[in-house]
Design a protein around this motif. Structure first.
Motif, short mmCIF file in Angstrom:
data_model
loop_
_atom_site.label_atom_id
_atom_site.label_comp_id
_atom_site.label_asym_id
_atom_site.label_seq_id
_atom_site.Cartn_x
_atom_site.Cartn_y
_atom_site.Cartn_z
N HIS A 42 0.83 -1.20 0.00
CA HIS A 42 0.00 0.00 0.00
C HIS A 42 0.87 1.26 0.00
O HIS A 42 0.60 2.21 -0.75
CB HIS A 42 -0.94 0.00 1.21
N ALA A 43 1.92 1.28 0.83
CA ALA A 43 2.81 2.45 0.91
C ALA A 43 3.49 2.74 -0.42
O ALA A 43 3.78 3.89 -0.74
CB ALA A 43 3.85 2.25 2.01
N LEU A 44 3.76 1.69 -1.20
CA LEU A 44 4.43 1.85 -2.49
C LEU A 44 3.46 1.96 -3.66
O LEU A 44 3.87 2.13 -4.80
CB LEU A 44 5.37 0.66 -2.72
N GLY A 45 2.16 1.85 -3.39
CA GLY A 45 1.16 1.92 -4.46
C GLY A 45 1.15 0.69 -5.34
O GLY A 45 0.88 0.79 -6.54
N LEU A 46 1.45 -0.47 -4.75
CA LEU A 46 1.52 -1.71 -5.50
C LEU A 46 0.54 -2.73 -4.93
O LEU A 46 -0.05 -2.51 -3.87
CB LEU A 46 2.95 -2.28 -5.44
N THR A 47 0.37 -3.84 -5.61
CA THR A 47 -0.51 -4.89 -5.12
C THR A 47 0.25 -5.84 -4.19
O THR A 47 1.47 -5.96 -4.26
CB THR A 47 -1.11 -5.70 -6.29
#
Length: 104
Positions: A42-47
């Motif tokens: 979530h912090a990296l904007g990934l799944t």
């Protein structure tokens, strides 16, 4: 944490050091690959389960004890890891010791 201009953090960094920061002349890096859990994804904007490099860097003090340790999480789609012989002149490297991470 460093924010990129496109709204996604390029990496996650956690750092610890003993006492005040002191000079160091070397470091040791352990490199592995992990599947991201919910919070780092979530912090990296990934799944969740996206692959990322995990680097654990330890810098020893003059007596050999760890004076700083850092955990770096670098998504594999955003970074390339380059390992280079430590005898190569330092000016040719991004960092001392032969390891460098380059943002893609």
């Amino acid at each position: 944490m460093i924010r990129a201009d496109f709204g996604r953090s390029p990496m996650l960094v956690g750092s610890w050091w003993r006492g005040r920061r002191r000079p160091h002349s070397s470091y040791v890096v352990e490199l592995g690959v992990i599947a991201l859990g919910a919070e780092p994804a979530h912090a990296l904007g990934l799944t969740i389960d996206t692959l990322a490099y995990r680097l654990v860097r330890t810098r020893p003090g003059a007596a050999g004890q760890a004076v700083e340790t850092a955990d770096l999480i670098l998504p594999v789609d955003r970074w390339t890891i380059r390992l280079q012989n430590a005898s190569t002149p330092r000016r040719a490297l991004s960092g001392p010791g032969g390891a460098a991470a380059t943002r893609m």
